[in-house]
Structure formats: structure tokens, C-alpha cells
Scaffold this active site. Sequence first.
Site, PDB file in Angstrom:
ATOM      1  N   ALA A  51      39.469  35.829  39.453  1.00 15.92           N
ATOM      2  CA  ALA A  51      38.829  37.142  39.453  1.00 15.92           C
ATOM      3  C   ALA A  51      39.735  38.066  38.655  1.00 15.92           C
ATOM      4  O   ALA A  51      40.899  38.263  39.002  1.00 15.92           O
ATOM      5  CB  ALA A  51      38.658  37.654  40.887  1.00 15.92           C
ATOM      6  N   SER A  52      39.215  38.593  37.569  1.00 15.69           N
ATOM      7  CA  SER A  52      40.047  39.353  36.637  1.00 15.69           C
ATOM      8  C   SER A  52      40.585  40.631  37.264  1.00 15.69           C
ATOM      9  O   SER A  52      40.028  41.173  38.220  1.00 15.69           O
ATOM     10  CB  SER A  52      39.239  39.697  35.379  1.00 15.69           C
ATOM     11  OG  SER A  52      38.769  38.534  34.748  1.00 15.69           O
ATOM     12  N   MET A  53      41.671  41.125  36.693  1.00 15.17           N
ATOM     13  CA  MET A  53      42.266  42.395  37.091  1.00 15.17           C
ATOM     14  C   MET A  53      41.247  43.512  36.864  1.00 15.17           C
ATOM     15  O   MET A  53      40.739  43.686  35.750  1.00 15.17           O
ATOM     16  CB  MET A  53      43.516  42.613  36.237  1.00 15.17           C
ATOM     17  CG  MET A  53      44.395  43.743  36.611  1.00 15.17           C
ATOM     18  SD  MET A  53      45.896  43.648  35.558  1.00 15.17           S
ATOM     19  CE  MET A  53      46.753  45.129  36.114  1.00 15.17           C
ATOM     20  N   PRO A  54      40.880  44.286  37.895  1.00 15.61           N
ATOM     21  CA  PRO A  54      39.822  45.287  37.731  1.00 15.61           C
ATOM     22  C   PRO A  54      40.057  46.282  36.599  1.00 15.61           C
ATOM     23  O   PRO A  54      39.107  46.674  35.907  1.00 15.61           O
ATOM     24  CB  PRO A  54      39.788  45.977  39.093  1.00 15.61           C
ATOM     25  CG  PRO A  54      40.212  44.914  40.054  1.00 15.61           C
ATOM     26  CD  PRO A  54      41.275  44.145  39.320  1.00 15.61           C
TER      27      PRO A  54
ATOM     28  N   ARG B 258      34.363  44.253  45.540  1.00 16.10           N
ATOM     29  CA  ARG B 258      35.011  43.058  45.011  1.00 16.10           C
ATOM     30  C   ARG B 258      35.153  41.964  46.060  1.00 16.10           C
ATOM     31  O   ARG B 258      35.059  40.773  45.738  1.00 16.10           O
ATOM     32  CB  ARG B 258      36.376  43.442  44.444  1.00 16.10           C
ATOM     33  CG  ARG B 258      37.017  42.385  43.542  1.00 16.10           C
ATOM     34  CD  ARG B 258      38.377  42.839  43.082  1.00 16.10           C
ATOM     35  NE  ARG B 258      38.989  41.934  42.111  1.00 16.10           N
ATOM     36  CZ  ARG B 258      40.293  41.749  41.992  1.00 16.10           C
ATOM     37  NH1 ARG B 258      41.130  42.406  42.781  1.00 16.10           N
ATOM     38  NH2 ARG B 258      40.778  40.921  41.094  1.00 16.10           N
TER      39      ARG B 258
END
Length: 398
Positions: free
Chosen positions: A96-99, A44
Site C-alpha cells: 500500500a503506497s505512501m499516502p 485506508r
Amino acid sequence: MVTTPRRDAPADDVLVDGLLAAVAEQLDQPVPAGLEQVLRRVHRHRFLPDRIWQRDGSGGYEPVDRATEPDRWTAAAYSDEPLVTRFTDGLPSSSASMPSMVARMLLLAGLGESPPGPEAPGARVLEWGAGTGYNAALLCALVGDRRVTTVELDPVLAAEAQENLKATGYAPTVAVGDAADCRPPGGPHDVVLATFSVDHIPPTWLTQVPSGGRIVTPWSSAWCTYGTLALTSHQHGRAEGRFHSFASFMQMARPGTDRCGPAPGPAARGADARQAVRSSTTLSPWAVAGGDLDTEFHIGLTVPGTAFAWDTSGEHAPTRLHIADTANSWATVDHDGLTSAAFTVTQAGPRRLWDEIATAHRHWEQLGRPGIDRYGLTVTGPTTTVWVDTPATAVTAF
């Protein structure tokens, strides 16, 4: 044929292990083998700018700079939380989205349960919203570069995503376009994924997937931005599926429009206050706008185009709930700070918004106070129907 994903410079295994543990906790199960493999391979931090923003716990954001706080920046990169990567006019405009949210959406799309292998081709995937390119890299690792198309509205973001993907060895098709009406190359696609929320399914999305294909997108309404919709496509432009109680994503942007903004109050726009009608209600404003996502989700679906904002300034009342739509209707509900047995209501405009909300809340209670996971949606041509439990129990259509 599925290509073998490339490994970039290794990340700290402890950080990756921690991220996987956090994702597993959110999934309430071990991370499936396919997802674990790609989360270990696609790092990431390679898709983040040198300055990111984390939530500060007070409703705002605080910056984290790689140059001055490298350890904190790296820890944030491998945290299971959304990270803002860009602000526009003082508001978050890219993230950046929450994984764990990414993982749940991939699983809803039928991806990531098993490790990718060369024995069978992967699904063709269309992603709306390239963002940093991280999600597209995960898709490439799962199904192969040639089977992934990612479309971004912002040309600058598209270029940055493509650069990040190239630097980490991935080469999907990256296109610039508007998700509402774009028909990108590479179709038909077995899976359509959105990385932003919508309040309806654009008709062109249904043309991107064959019968049996999947559409997975976060959901929003003017009242409530929450939930994820997973649809299965059927013949003749029909799709049907269910909502799932997770995810709160930025709303889909359109060219020439603001990405987001505050709910309008009657002072900002609306019918003349001199034409307002006053009454009282025993329904607490906190019952419909106090953070109960199940209630707010239902109201968002059944009282369309209506937004709210709280006023605790004391200028008009100790506490006031502002309600407004986009057609010059508005309402206020005032709490006098003393009793919760009754509240003062003022309404004006073509719609009686508080009456609509009270009716919607009463219907929600009659349905048994359903949670988000009990709702489903059917798209048939130009008509969208929302239902509870089964399509036979329709609650609204638009």
C-alpha cells in the site's frame, strides 16, 4: 456525471487528521480541497489485510497483526508510510503506497485540486496496478466509478482489490492484464497512472490517451529506483514531460519474471576473470553509488542496464563495489581501507562499465550537477530522449 462518494464506517478523526497533516508536510502546502475530501471519505484501513509489514529501520520489515496489536495496526494504517501487504519468495511483492506519494501523483495528473462536483464529468482514468484497491477508490471518489479502470497483473490481487472496493461501495472496472501490452476497456483515457516504476514508457500507453492527456508513473533504472515522470500526450504518438524528485516504487512485474532481485556480481555471471583489465581511478565509488540520488539518477539513465552491489565482507578488499550488466560485462572498484586518493578497478566483458560510469559522472558535473527535477523526457514513436532543462540539451536516447 460525478457520483457522490460513499462514506464507509467512520475512522478515528484524530488519525485522519494526523494523516492529512503528514501529507501536507510532504506536499509543503495545505492539502488541496479535493484531495482532503477524498482522503477523509476513503478510509485506508478498509483496504489493508489483517497482517501488514512496516520497515524496521534496519533495512528489513516487521509484521503488524491486527488481531494481536489492533492499536498499532490502526496507527500504521493511518501513517504516511508504505505498508507491505504481501511477500513472495521472501521479497516484498505488493504494498500500500505512501499516502503523500499517492497525493503527489494525483496532483501531477491534474486531479484533486478542487472538490468533485456534479456539474461536469470527471476525467477518464486508467490505473495500472490495482494493488489493494485503495488508490482506485480515491479515483472513484474524485471522478466517478464509471470513469475509472484499474488493471492488475495478478488475478488474486485483482480479486482482492475488487472485493475491497465492493465492500466500501465503489465499483470501477477491474481488469486482469499485463501493463506492457494490455488495451483495457473504457478508453481513451484522459489520465494514465501507474502504481509501479518503469524504465521506459510502453508504446501501448501512448495509445491509451488522447492529445492533452496525462501519463504519470514512478521511474526506475537498474542503477537507481527513484523519481516520478509526468508526461503530456501530443499528436502522432509523441509525449513530453518532466521528472520529479519523489517516489520509490516496486518495479513493473511481467508474467514469468521475478519482481526484483539482487544485483549480479562477477562471481555470479560475467566474462572470464582471466580476461579482465586492471587499472586505477581517482573517482570514488561512493560518488556514484553512495546514496546521492541526483548522481545515481543520471547514471541510471546514461549507463543503461547496469546495476551495483556493495561487498563489505572483506573477502576481496575491505570495501568493493560490484558492477554488472545483463550482457556478461562486469567491473569491481576496490577500496584498500587506507586511502581515498585512488581505487583499484577491474573490468571485463564487451563493455568497460566503470569507464562508462566515469564518463557519465564527468558529464553530469559538466552539466552543473543537475538534480532530478531538471530532467525531462520526450517519446517520439520508438525513440525516447532524455534531456536537461530543455529538449535542446539531450543527454541520452534509447
